[in-house]
Design a protein around this motif. Structure first.
Motif, PDB file in Angstrom:
ATOM      1  N   GLU A  21       0.742  -1.275  -0.146  1.00 19.59           N
ATOM      2  CA  GLU A  21       0.125  -0.027  -0.127  1.00 19.59           C
ATOM      3  C   GLU A  21       0.786   1.207  -0.042  1.00 19.59           C
ATOM      4  N   LYS A  22       1.864   1.113  -0.942  1.00 20.51           N
ATOM      5  CA  LYS A  22       2.671   2.318  -1.030  1.00 20.51           C
ATOM      6  C   LYS A  22       2.753   2.924  -2.407  1.00 20.51           C
ATOM      7  N   THR A  23       2.969   4.089  -2.561  1.00 17.64           N
ATOM      8  CA  THR A  23       2.612   4.982  -3.995  1.00 17.64           C
ATOM      9  C   THR A  23       4.176   5.078  -4.741  1.00 17.64           C
ATOM     10  N   ASN A  24       3.674   5.555  -5.992  1.00 18.34           N
ATOM     11  CA  ASN A  24       4.936   5.663  -6.491  1.00 18.34           C
ATOM     12  C   ASN A  24       5.650   7.084  -6.128  1.00 18.34           C
ATOM     13  N   ARG A  25       4.794   8.017  -5.514  1.00 19.03           N
ATOM     14  CA  ARG A  25       5.183   9.282  -5.076  1.00 19.03           C
ATOM     15  C   ARG A  25       6.084   9.010  -3.767  1.00 19.03           C
ATOM     16  N   TRP A  26       5.663   8.102  -2.883  1.00 19.33           N
ATOM     17  CA  TRP A  26       6.445   7.813  -1.750  1.00 19.33           C
ATOM     18  C   TRP A  26       7.911   7.101  -2.234  1.00 19.33           C
ATOM     19  N   LEU A  27       7.695   6.146  -2.816  1.00 21.27           N
ATOM     20  CA  LEU A  27       8.993   5.407  -3.334  1.00 21.27           C
ATOM     21  C   LEU A  27       9.735   6.535  -4.171  1.00 21.27           C
ATOM     22  N   ALA A  28       9.467   7.179  -4.756  1.00 18.86           N
ATOM     23  CA  ALA A  28      10.258   8.406  -5.484  1.00 18.86           C
ATOM     24  C   ALA A  28      10.879   9.202  -4.370  1.00 18.86           C
ATOM     25  N   GLU A  29      10.309   9.441  -3.504  1.00 20.26           N
ATOM     26  CA  GLU A  29      10.723  10.333  -2.522  1.00 20.26           C
ATOM     27  C   GLU A  29      11.832   9.769  -1.659  1.00 20.26           C
ATOM     28  N   GLN A  30      11.743   8.305  -1.275  1.00 22.39           N
ATOM     29  CA  GLN A  30      12.644   7.631  -0.683  1.00 22.39           C
ATOM     30  C   GLN A  30      13.812   7.515  -1.483  1.00 22.39           C
ATOM     31  N   GLY A  32      14.877   9.490  -4.033  1.00 25.33           N
ATOM     32  CA  GLY A  32      15.477  10.533  -4.582  1.00 25.33           C
ATOM     33  C   GLY A  32      15.033  10.696  -6.249  1.00 25.33           C
ATOM     34  N   LYS A  33      14.343   9.909  -6.773  1.00 22.91           N
ATOM     35  CA  LYS A  33      14.027   9.901  -7.884  1.00 22.91           C
ATOM     36  C   LYS A  33      12.714  10.653  -8.325  1.00 22.91           C
ATOM     37  N   THR A  34      12.372  10.751  -9.574  1.00 22.82           N
ATOM     38  CA  THR A  34      11.117  11.388  -9.917  1.00 22.82           C
ATOM     39  C   THR A  34      10.117  10.371  -9.978  1.00 22.82           C
ATOM     40  N   GLU A  35       8.834  10.943  -9.768  1.00 29.27           N
ATOM     41  CA  GLU A  35       7.597   9.896 -10.106  1.00 29.27           C
ATOM     42  C   GLU A  35       7.701   9.396 -11.496  1.00 29.27           C
TER      43      GLU A  35
END
Length: 73
Positions: A21-30, A32-35
């Motif tokens: 239940e994680k989002t692309n945005r969350w992973l991107a922030e973790q 340091g990448k773009t969505e």
């Protein structure tokens, strides 16, 4: 290098993110990448490097093997 067909998935990132239940945005922030980059990986339009897969596995607290499909031909 293998030809990537339209329906051929090489990684399971999208599935693992949904399971957690994680989002692309969350992973991107973790990471340091773009969505956009995460989206391309999730839709198998491009692939993360082995080093990036290891970093993703660490962030998601999963075995790196769970991020890779095993039914490649």
């Amino acid at each position: 290098m293998a030809n990537i067909g339209n329906n051929e998935a090489l990684n399971r990132l999208r599935v693992v993110l949904a399971e957690q239940e994680k989002t692309n945005r969350w992973l991107a922030e973790q990471l340091g990448k773009t969505e956009h980059t995460i989206s391309r990986w999730c839709h198998n339009k491009s692939q993360p490097s082995v080093a990036q897969l290891n970093e993703i596995a660490h962030v998601l607290d999963v075995d790196v093997r769970s991020l890779i499909t095993t039914n490649m031909q």
